[in-house]
Scaffold this active site. Sequence first.
Site, PDB file in Angstrom:
ATOM      1  N   ASP A  60      -6.897   0.027   1.307  1.00 17.66           N
ATOM      2  CA  ASP A  60      -7.080  -0.552   2.645  1.00 17.66           C
ATOM      3  C   ASP A  60      -8.271   0.133   3.326  1.00 17.66           C
ATOM      4  OD1 ASP A  60      -6.762  -1.452   5.371  1.00 17.66           O
ATOM      5  OD2 ASP A  60      -4.679  -1.926   4.874  1.00 17.66           O
ATOM      6  N   SER A 101      -5.750  -6.384   8.427  1.00 15.13           N
ATOM      7  CA  SER A 101      -5.173  -6.203   7.092  1.00 15.13           C
ATOM      8  C   SER A 101      -4.157  -7.286   6.750  1.00 15.13           C
ATOM      9  CB  SER A 101      -4.512  -4.828   6.989  1.00 15.13           C
ATOM     10  OG  SER A 101      -5.495  -3.834   7.092  1.00 15.13           O
ATOM     11  N   THR A 154      -0.149  -4.938   4.703  1.00 10.65           N
ATOM     12  CA  THR A 154      -0.625  -5.232   3.343  1.00 10.65           C
ATOM     13  C   THR A 154       0.515  -5.556   2.377  1.00 10.65           C
ATOM     14  OG1 THR A 154      -2.499  -3.787   3.810  1.00 10.65           O
ATOM     15  CG2 THR A 154      -2.190  -4.464   1.512  1.00 10.65           C
ATOM     16  N   GLU A 269      -0.932  -0.131  -3.022  1.00 14.79           N
ATOM     17  CA  GLU A 269      -1.878   0.050  -1.924  1.00 14.79           C
ATOM     18  C   GLU A 269      -2.115   1.522  -1.569  1.00 14.79           C
ATOM     19  OE1 GLU A 269      -0.706  -0.808   2.110  1.00 14.79           O
ATOM     20  OE2 GLU A 269      -2.756  -1.253   2.721  1.00 14.79           O
ATOM     21  N   ASP A 274      -7.781   3.389   5.260  1.00 14.59           N
ATOM     22  CA  ASP A 274      -8.008   2.673   6.527  1.00 14.59           C
ATOM     23  C   ASP A 274      -7.689   3.541   7.746  1.00 14.59           C
ATOM     24  OD1 ASP A 274      -8.151   0.116   8.197  1.00 14.59           O
ATOM     25  OD2 ASP A 274      -6.039   0.620   8.485  1.00 14.59           O
ATOM     26  N   HIS A 278      -9.885   4.529  11.102  1.00 17.94           N
ATOM     27  CA  HIS A 278      -9.484   4.341  12.501  1.00 17.94           C
ATOM     28  C   HIS A 278      -9.530   5.666  13.264  1.00 17.94           C
ATOM     29  CE1 HIS A 278      -8.347   0.134  12.380  1.00 17.94           C
ATOM     30  NE2 HIS A 278      -7.633   0.331  11.295  1.00 17.94           N
ATOM     31  N   ASP A 316      -9.238  -4.862   1.517  1.00 16.37           N
ATOM     32  CA  ASP A 316      -9.088  -6.011   2.411  1.00 16.37           C
ATOM     33  C   ASP A 316     -10.285  -6.118   3.365  1.00 16.37           C
ATOM     34  OD1 ASP A 316      -8.325  -3.609   3.548  1.00 16.37           O
ATOM     35  OD2 ASP A 316      -6.445  -4.364   4.394  1.00 16.37           O
ATOM     36  N   HIS A 317     -10.908  -4.971   3.642  1.00 24.19           N
ATOM     37  CA  HIS A 317     -12.055  -4.880   4.558  1.00 24.19           C
ATOM     38  C   HIS A 317     -12.512  -3.438   4.564  1.00 24.19           C
ATOM     39  CE1 HIS A 317      -9.314  -2.810   7.180  1.00 24.19           C
ATOM     40  NE2 HIS A 317      -8.455  -3.811   7.037  1.00 24.19           N
ATOM     41  N   HIS A 343     -12.291  -2.145  12.147  1.00 26.31           N
ATOM     42  CA  HIS A 343     -12.796  -2.680  10.879  1.00 26.31           C
ATOM     43  C   HIS A 343     -14.208  -3.204  11.062  1.00 26.31           C
ATOM     44  CE1 HIS A 343      -8.289  -3.764  10.195  1.00 26.31           C
ATOM     45  NE2 HIS A 343      -8.509  -2.456  10.179  1.00 26.31           N
TER      46      HIS A 343
END
Length: 381
Positions: A60, A101, A154, A269, A274, A278, A316-317, A343
Site C-alpha cells: 500500500d 486504497s 485493502t 498486503e 502507506d 501519511h 494501489d497508489h 496519496h
Amino acid sequence: MLNNKVKLFALTGLLFAFNSCTQEKDCGTVEVMPAPQKIELKEPNTFTGTPKNIIFMIGDGMGVTQITSGLTRQKDFLQLARCRHIGFSKTQSSSNYITDSAAGATAFSIGKKTFNGSIGMDKDTVAQKTILEIAEDNGLATGLVATSSITHATPASFIAHQPSRNMHEEIALDFLKTDIEVFIGGGKAHFEARTDKKNLSEELKNKGYQMAYTLDEIKSLPEGKIAGLLADNGMPKMSEGRGDFLEVASHTAIKNLDKNDKGFFLMIEGSQIDWGGHDMNSEYIISEMVDFDKTIGRVLDFADKDGETLVVITADHETGGYGIVDGSMEDGTVKGEFTTDHHTADMVPVFAYGPGADAFMGIYHNNTIFDKFMKLYGFQQ
Ligand code: MG
Ligand code: ZN
C-alpha cells in the site's frame, strides 16, 4: 496561492524528513540490517503455461521511491529484483484523479474503477463479485494476509461489499458470508468488541475456523481454516516489534492453501508502507518496505519450487509524494522528503513472476489486473 500552498507542503515535508533522519528515537529503532545474501537471478526468467495459483502482493502506497528506499537501505539489494516482467498501473478512481486504497483495491478485486471509499462495489454502489469470491466459486482455496486490520480497505475490498471503508463492523460480518480459508491480520475489535454485542469469533469457530491471536499460535496450528486476529486494529509497526509476522503469516497461509488440488488465490498486503507516507516519516516507510521485500523473497521461493504459481506485486497508489534527495548505497542511508501527507496520482510499478508473468508488461489501468487474473485462471466472467 496554489504555488504557496505547494511550497508550504514541500517545506513541511522537508522539516519532517529532516526530523526523521536525525531523531532516531522518535521513529523507533533504525535497524542495522545484516548484509543480505546475494541471490542467484534465474536466467532466462521465462515461464510457460498458465498458473494454478495466484499470489497478489500489494504494497500500500508503494511507489518507485518507496522501493528505492528499501533497495538503498539493503545496500543495493531487493528480492523484488528477481522479477523481470515489469509494467505500470494507472491508479485513478472513477470519482477522483487521486485514488484512495478502497477504490484502488476494489479496481483490482472487481475489475471496475469505482468511487473513493467503495469496498467491493461499482461506481453505482452495486456489489460486484470479487476475484476472491470467483476463485471460491471455482473451487479454489483463498486467503488474505495484512499488516493492517483485516477489515481495512485493502483486504476488505477482496471479500466485503460496503459503500464505505469506515464500516468495519459490517465488513467483519461479510467475512462470515464467504468460504475464505485463511485470513490473518489485525482487527480483533471489529469481530469481538462490537456495538451489536455479537461475537463473530464464536461464529467463525462454529464455521470451522481455528482462531489464532499470537504469532506462536499461527506457527503451531494444524492444517485447516485459520482466522488470525493478532491485534485489536492495525498490527504494530516494524519499529514497534512486529518482527517476522508478515513472513510467517504469509508462509502459513500458502502452506494451508496449497493443500487444495484446484489451486488458490492469496492476497498479501504490506499495509503500512502507506502509513509511513501519511506520517511523512522516511524511516517508517523504509522499515515497512524492507519487511515487505523479505516477504516477497519468501513468496518467490515458494513460486520457484511450485512452478505453477504466479506472483504479482504492485501498489494501489503512491503515498507522500516521496522523493529521495540524498543517501548512499554503500552505507544504506536514505534522506527522504515529502510533497504531501496524502496519496499522489503517480503510476505505480507492477512486478510479475511465474506462469503468465508476461501479461503484466506495459502500461495499463489498475482494473485490468482483474481481467488478466480472470483470463490466466481461465474463469468465465
Ligand atoms: Mg491498505
Ligand atoms: Zn493511504
